[in-house]
Design a protein around this motif. Structure first.
Motif, mmCIF file in Angstrom:
data_model
loop_
_atom_site.group_PDB
_atom_site.id
_atom_site.type_symbol
_atom_site.label_atom_id
_atom_site.label_comp_id
_atom_site.label_asym_id
_atom_site.label_seq_id
_atom_site.Cartn_x
_atom_site.Cartn_y
_atom_site.Cartn_z
ATOM 1 N N GLY A 90 0.810 -1.207 0.000
ATOM 2 C CA GLY A 90 0.000 0.000 0.000
ATOM 3 C C GLY A 90 0.845 1.260 0.000
ATOM 4 N N GLY A 91 0.410 2.229 0.802
ATOM 5 C CA GLY A 91 1.139 3.488 0.864
ATOM 6 C C GLY A 91 2.550 3.326 1.378
ATOM 7 N N VAL A 92 2.763 2.383 2.332
ATOM 8 C CA VAL A 92 4.107 2.156 2.866
ATOM 9 C C VAL A 92 4.998 1.551 1.787
ATOM 10 C CG1 VAL A 92 5.453 0.916 4.594
ATOM 11 C CG2 VAL A 92 3.271 1.944 5.217
ATOM 12 N N GLY A 93 4.439 0.659 0.967
ATOM 13 C CA GLY A 93 5.216 0.091 -0.115
ATOM 14 C C GLY A 93 5.677 1.144 -1.096
ATOM 15 N N ALA A 94 4.847 2.165 -1.312
ATOM 16 C CA ALA A 94 5.228 3.251 -2.217
ATOM 17 C C ALA A 94 6.194 4.220 -1.544
ATOM 18 C CB ALA A 94 3.981 3.992 -2.685
ATOM 19 N N GLN A 95 5.999 4.458 -0.229
ATOM 20 C CA GLN A 95 6.850 5.394 0.507
ATOM 21 C C GLN A 95 8.213 4.788 0.811
ATOM 22 O OE1 GLN A 95 5.716 8.429 1.169
ATOM 23 N NE2 GLN A 95 7.228 9.273 2.581
ATOM 24 N N GLY A 96 8.210 3.517 1.211
ATOM 25 C CA GLY A 96 9.457 2.832 1.547
ATOM 26 C C GLY A 96 9.766 2.857 3.028
ATOM 27 N N LEU A 97 10.328 1.754 3.515
ATOM 28 C CA LEU A 97 10.814 1.653 4.889
ATOM 29 C C LEU A 97 12.272 2.070 4.927
ATOM 30 C CD1 LEU A 97 9.278 -1.805 5.804
ATOM 31 C CD2 LEU A 97 8.668 0.372 6.854
ATOM 32 N N THR A 98 12.707 2.609 6.059
ATOM 33 C CA THR A 98 14.122 2.946 6.223
ATOM 34 C C THR A 98 14.703 2.294 7.467
ATOM 35 O OG1 THR A 98 13.612 4.984 7.432
ATOM 36 C CG2 THR A 98 13.895 5.157 5.033
ATOM 37 N N GLU A 99 13.997 2.340 8.585
ATOM 38 C CA GLU A 99 14.539 1.870 9.862
ATOM 39 C C GLU A 99 13.681 0.749 10.417
ATOM 40 O OE1 GLU A 99 14.666 3.735 14.234
ATOM 41 O OE2 GLU A 99 15.886 4.835 12.792
ATOM 42 N N LEU A 100 14.345 -0.326 10.849
ATOM 43 C CA LEU A 100 13.653 -1.464 11.427
ATOM 44 C C LEU A 100 14.465 -2.028 12.577
ATOM 45 C CD1 LEU A 100 11.518 -3.779 11.389
ATOM 46 C CD2 LEU A 100 13.004 -4.930 9.740
ATOM 47 N N PHE A 101 13.846 -2.129 13.747
ATOM 48 C CA PHE A 101 14.463 -2.824 14.888
ATOM 49 C C PHE A 101 13.486 -3.872 15.380
ATOM 50 C CE2 PHE A 101 16.807 -3.854 18.543
ATOM 51 C CZ PHE A 101 15.903 -4.006 19.578
ATOM 52 N N CYS A 102 13.979 -5.080 15.626
ATOM 53 C CA CYS A 102 13.123 -6.134 16.148
ATOM 54 C C CYS A 102 13.901 -6.978 17.138
ATOM 55 C CB CYS A 102 12.604 -7.014 15.010
ATOM 56 S SG CYS A 102 10.819 -7.216 15.031
ATOM 57 N N GLU A 103 13.178 -7.491 18.129
ATOM 58 C CA GLU A 103 13.763 -8.344 19.154
ATOM 59 C C GLU A 103 12.900 -9.588 19.272
ATOM 60 O OE1 GLU A 103 13.759 -6.654 23.076
ATOM 61 O OE2 GLU A 103 15.586 -7.737 23.597
ATOM 62 N N SER A 104 13.546 -10.754 19.269
ATOM 63 C CA SER A 104 12.802 -12.004 19.357
ATOM 64 C C SER A 104 12.288 -12.232 20.765
ATOM 65 C CB SER A 104 13.711 -13.169 18.955
ATOM 66 O OG SER A 104 14.613 -13.465 20.014
ATOM 67 N N ALA A 105 11.459 -13.259 20.904
ATOM 68 C CA ALA A 105 11.127 -13.761 22.226
ATOM 69 C C ALA A 105 12.408 -14.231 22.905
ATOM 70 C CB ALA A 105 10.131 -14.901 22.117
ATOM 71 N N GLU A 106 12.414 -14.199 24.244
ATOM 72 C CA GLU A 106 13.602 -14.569 25.015
ATOM 73 C C GLU A 106 13.234 -15.684 25.990
ATOM 74 O OE1 GLU A 106 14.513 -10.751 26.668
ATOM 75 O OE2 GLU A 106 15.852 -10.234 25.013
ATOM 76 N N PRO A 107 13.098 -16.915 25.503
ATOM 77 C CA PRO A 107 12.755 -18.014 26.412
ATOM 78 C C PRO A 107 13.863 -18.258 27.424
ATOM 79 C CG PRO A 107 13.399 -18.848 24.257
ATOM 80 C CD PRO A 107 13.301 -17.361 24.126
ATOM 81 N N SER A 108 13.477 -18.750 28.597
ATOM 82 C CA SER A 108 14.469 -19.045 29.622
ATOM 83 C C SER A 108 15.336 -20.211 29.162
ATOM 84 C CB SER A 108 13.777 -19.396 30.938
ATOM 85 O OG SER A 108 13.127 -20.663 30.835
ATOM 86 N N PHE A 109 16.483 -20.375 29.811
ATOM 87 C CA PHE A 109 17.372 -21.476 29.466
ATOM 88 C C PHE A 109 16.716 -22.828 29.751
ATOM 89 C CE2 PHE A 109 21.119 -18.442 30.302
ATOM 90 C CZ PHE A 109 21.087 -18.009 28.985
ATOM 91 N N GLU A 110 15.724 -22.871 30.652
ATOM 92 C CA GLU A 110 15.003 -24.109 30.894
ATOM 93 C C GLU A 110 14.140 -24.471 29.698
ATOM 94 O OE1 GLU A 110 12.819 -23.534 34.453
ATOM 95 O OE2 GLU A 110 14.567 -23.641 35.778
ATOM 96 N N GLU A 111 13.648 -23.452 28.984
ATOM 97 C CA GLU A 111 12.827 -23.695 27.800
ATOM 98 C C GLU A 111 13.678 -23.886 26.542
ATOM 99 O OE1 GLU A 111 9.092 -21.052 27.835
ATOM 100 O OE2 GLU A 111 10.595 -19.918 28.973
ATOM 101 N N GLN A 112 14.756 -23.130 26.432
ATOM 102 C CA GLN A 112 15.642 -23.216 25.272
ATOM 103 C C GLN A 112 17.066 -22.939 25.736
ATOM 104 O OE1 GLN A 112 15.888 -19.983 22.332
ATOM 105 N NE2 GLN A 112 15.536 -21.507 20.739
ATOM 106 N N SER A 113 17.909 -23.951 25.686
ATOM 107 C CA SER A 113 19.298 -23.786 26.093
ATOM 108 C C SER A 113 20.059 -22.996 25.041
ATOM 109 C CB SER A 113 19.957 -25.147 26.289
ATOM 110 O OG SER A 113 20.074 -25.825 25.040
ATOM 111 N N LEU A 114 21.239 -22.494 25.432
ATOM 112 C CA LEU A 114 22.077 -21.823 24.455
ATOM 113 C C LEU A 114 22.470 -22.774 23.330
ATOM 114 C CD1 LEU A 114 24.425 -19.559 26.613
ATOM 115 C CD2 LEU A 114 22.719 -18.819 24.932
ATOM 116 N N ALA A 115 22.698 -24.048 23.660
ATOM 117 C CA ALA A 115 23.038 -25.023 22.620
ATOM 118 C C ALA A 115 21.913 -25.136 21.603
ATOM 119 C CB ALA A 115 23.326 -26.383 23.258
ATOM 120 N N GLU A 116 20.676 -25.087 22.063
ATOM 121 C CA GLU A 116 19.533 -25.151 21.145
ATOM 122 C C GLU A 116 19.428 -23.878 20.313
ATOM 123 O OE1 GLU A 116 16.430 -28.038 23.527
ATOM 124 O OE2 GLU A 116 16.691 -25.960 24.229
ATOM 125 N N LEU A 117 19.725 -22.725 20.931
ATOM 126 C CA LEU A 117 19.729 -21.468 20.175
ATOM 127 C C LEU A 117 20.806 -21.498 19.101
ATOM 128 C CD1 LEU A 117 18.577 -18.532 20.002
ATOM 129 C CD2 LEU A 117 20.472 -17.856 21.476
#
Length: 254
Positions: free
Chosen positions: A89-116
């Motif tokens: 839409g209008g954003v596609g015509a205008q264009g994006l410039t800046e994007l910051f995103c952060e994932s979910a942060e499961p505990s090490f009990e849910e996802q170990s560093l080895a799994e990450l």
């Protein structure tokens, strides 16, 4: 630079973001643009792993900034597409410039560093996109699993008594030279970041200071402190890869 307290996806304008199955959506490292006559360079691109040593969790962050673009894809070393962003839409015509995103942060009990690490293998990640005027975007990043240990905060002491707010408070921590427990890759801490927040009374107040690796102290001026208040300190150790580890500490004033 990423704020350690940012918890939501932030865009200069709205876009549709699809996180592909089996992917959180980013990688650690810094994008290096591939030069060509038709490619438009991203002005900034950075992907990191952030670990909270106090809470025992980890996640992925990424930041992209560049000329107005309408499409962006990121693929892992196995050529699996893990991020697919398309503006419309209008954003596609205008264009994006800046994007910051952060994932979910499961505990090490849910996802170990080895799994990450298994989900995001070390190696070369590629970025491809298109600007609103039809030019191509292309880049690559080398991703590593180097993670610094969490800073050992000496003062304020954990479980210590209330602090006199009429005198400066010197936050003190030990230099970080070792990898995060359970990892063995060497680390090269290039700096620290200190965030101090007043949690109560409301409204919350905070300040954020970045320091070179040679400094392991920061003085909090009495002007920022008040009586009968609750504060939180975050000290981040930042590796040369951009990966960072946080230690938190709470204290009260008299």
């Amino acid at each position: 630079m990423f704020s350690a307290r940012t918890t939501a996806c932030r865009m200069g304008t709205w876009a549709r973001t699809r996180m592909l199955p089996g992917a959180i959506g980013a990688v650690a490292g810094v994008w290096v643009m591939v030069s060509s006559l038709s490619a438009a360079p991203l002005s900034q691109s950075k992907m990191i792993i952030e670990v909270n040593a106090t809470d025992g969790d980890a996640g992925i962050q990424f930041f992209i900034d560049g000329p107005g673009w309408s499409r962006l894809e990121i693929s892992d070393p196995n050529h699996q597409k893990i991020v697919d962003i398309e503006a419309s839409g209008g954003v596609g015509a205008q264009g994006l410039t800046e994007l910051f995103c952060e994932s979910a942060e499961p505990s090490f009990e849910e996802q170990s560093l080895a799994e990450l690490f298994a989900r995001f293998p070390a190696g070369m990640y590629t970025c491809d996109g298109e600007t609103v005027d039809g030019k191509s975007l292309s880049g690559r990043a080398t991703f590593g699993h180097n993670l610094p240990a969490g800073p050992d905060i000496v003062f304020p002491a954990e479980g210590g008594g209330a602090i006199n707010p009429s005198a400066p408070v010197v936050i003190d921590w030990q230099p970080v030279t070792s990898p995060f427990p359970g990892t063995s890759l060497p680390v090269n801490v290039v700096g620290y970041e200190v965030i101090v927040e007043r949690l109560k009374p409301l409204p919350e107040l905070s300040f954020d200071v970045k320091l070179p690796a040679t400094l392991t102290q920061l003085t909090v001026s009495p002007e920022f402190l008040q009586s009968n208040a609750d504060y939180r300190i975050e000290v981040l150790a930042i590796d040369a890869t951009g990966n960072q580890t946080i230690t938190e500490r709470d204290f009260k004033t008299q």
